[in-house]
Design a protein around this motif. Structure first.
Motif, mmCIF file in Angstrom:
data_model
loop_
_atom_site.group_PDB
_atom_site.id
_atom_site.type_symbol
_atom_site.label_atom_id
_atom_site.label_comp_id
_atom_site.label_asym_id
_atom_site.label_seq_id
_atom_site.Cartn_x
_atom_site.Cartn_y
_atom_site.Cartn_z
ATOM 1 N N TYR A 117 27.077 -23.270 -30.394
ATOM 2 C CA TYR A 117 25.814 -22.739 -31.171
ATOM 3 C C TYR A 117 24.625 -23.412 -30.678
ATOM 4 N N SER A 157 31.048 -16.721 -38.604
ATOM 5 C CA SER A 157 31.217 -17.694 -37.559
ATOM 6 C C SER A 157 32.273 -17.075 -36.530
ATOM 7 N N VAL A 193 29.407 -25.114 -39.748
ATOM 8 C CA VAL A 193 30.577 -24.409 -39.878
ATOM 9 C C VAL A 193 31.422 -24.980 -40.705
#
Ligand code: PMP
Length: 409
Positions: free
Chosen positions: A223, A329, A188
């Motif tokens: 995640y 995200s 990310v």
């Protein structure tokens, strides 16, 4: 030489570009995250909602984490008392490294004092271990990665366009087929909130015989079914050679690490100056990190709530007509486009609305893409989102910020 004048000039330069950094002095109150009390320079105070913490899940206030830290302080005292080699390895450090290796499904893990140090120390050390190494680095990699990669000579470094696998492949084709290679990228990206194509990157690494190094600093805890990051979510964790993460963001504590095969970790442990020559983390931090990682391994519902809150905030801000950048995200960036307005909006939000979000300016992001970067947590309520959206909507008009094409709702 007028040294003082040189320092003053340096400061004038950042001031004239609207980039002089002012830190908000916040007083926290246990259990009230994301609310805090802000103290102005004159000593007066206001209650604020914090919208830019990287304690993404509020783990820094989780009683499970705090209790573990309290117990460790009682047992082991404050500081670690030395480098890892010279008396600074406690069973908390050892336990944490086991926990991290398990989290990432790797044989081994190595702790550093921060995520910054883990990147800088590990990447710079790879040149010592792999003579002639060529590092392929995403152009938006974090400063800590760049700093480590710059330890190599100019001809050992290649920068590929952000998330552009075609460009990466082109650079791989052009490189000496015999040279050892490393692809260094993030999962990310923290300022845009976009996510790398891990599968595609690994496929290229295999095709051209390169190792892979991923920074999952803005993904660990958040995640994957056990919170090991995007590589876990995408089923690619076993394929990555070196996974780097932080304990200072979603895990709510502090420290950095890498996880990899035993031989890789052992070699970096043996050569990395940033690991060898510094006092290790306080045992209580290690204990807090173990508790936090274990908690998040078992509480997927926190991740589900976090994603729901991020989606709700994006939808709410878009409804208000604000230029939310296309993040996939939990990071919610809103484009302002110049440093002066960015700082002005941030100042007014804090002073008039009790909303704290730090302006993000060059060099953290390219000039012309200055932005406000919101990081909603599971504890941010609908009411807080409404307050934020209404304040921003009014400020966009009051400050006459131009709507920048493409991102407007
Ligand atoms: N990598 C990335 C992508 C980051 O954004 C940061 C910090 N903002 C770091 C590494 C450094 O991590 P730490 O804050 O633990 O030093």
């Amino acid at each position: 030489m007028d040294y003082r004048a040189a320092f003053r000039n340096a400061l004038d330069r950042v001031r004239s570009e609207g980039r002089y950094r002012v830190f908000a002095d916040l007083k926290r109150h246990r259990g009230e995250f994301p609310r805090a009390t802000w103290t102005r320079g004159d000593g007066s105070t206001s209650d604020v909602t914090v919208w830019c913490s990287n304690d993404y899940l509020g783990q820094g206030q989780n009683p499970v984490v705090l209790d573990a830290m309290h117990r460790a302080i009682e047992e082991a005292g404050a500081g670690s008392g030395g480098t890892r080699n010279i008396s600074g390895t406690t069973h908390y450090h050892v336990e944490l490294e086991h926990e991290l290796a398990d989290l990432h499904g790797k044989e081994s893990a190595l702790l550093f004092t921060s995520g910054y140090v883990s990147n800088e120390a590990s990447l710079s050390t790879l040149y010592k271990i792999l003579p002639g190494l060529i590092v392929f680095s995403d152009e938006l990699n974090h400063n800590s990665m760049i700093s480590g990669i710059r330890a190599g000579k100019r001809e050992q470094r290649r920068v590929f366009r952000h998330n552009d696998l075609e460009h990466l492949e082109q650079l791989l084709i052009e490189a000496d087929p015999e040279a050892p290679k490393l692809i260094a990228f993030e999962s990310v990206y923290s300022m845009d909130g976009d996510i790398a194509d891990i599968r595609g990157t690994i496929a290229l690494a295999k095709k051209y015989g390169a190792m892979t190094y991923i920074d999952e600093v803005h993904a660990v805890g958040m995640y994957g079914p056990r919170g090991a990051g995007v590589a876990e979510r995408d089923g690619m964790m076993a394929e990555i050679d070196i996974i780097e993460g932080t304990l200072g963001k979603a895990f709510g504590v502090m420290g950095g690490y890498i996880a990899a095969d035993r031989v890789i970790v052992d070699a970096i442990r043996s050569y990395a100056d940033g690991f060898i020559f510094t006092t290790s983390l306080p045992p209580a931090l290690a204990a807090g990190a173990v508790a936090s990682i274990r908690y998040l391994k078992e509480h997927n519902e926190v991740r589900v709530a976090h994603q729901e809150r991020a989606a709700a905030l994006k939808a709410r801000l878009k409804r208000a007509g604000l230029p939310v950048m296309p993040s996939v995200s939990h990071i919610v960036p809103v484009l302002v486009g110049d440093p002066v307005h960015c700082k002005m909006i941030s100042d007014i939000l804090l002073e008039d609305h009790g909303i704290y979000v730090q302006p993000i300016n060059y060099p953290t992001v390219p000039r012309g893409t200055e932005r406000l970067r919101f990081t909603p947590s599971p504890a941010h309520t609908d009411g807080m989102m409404d307050e934020l959206a209404e304040a921003l909507e009014a400020l966009w008009v009051r400050c006459n910020v131009k709507r920048i094409g493409g991102y407007a709702a």
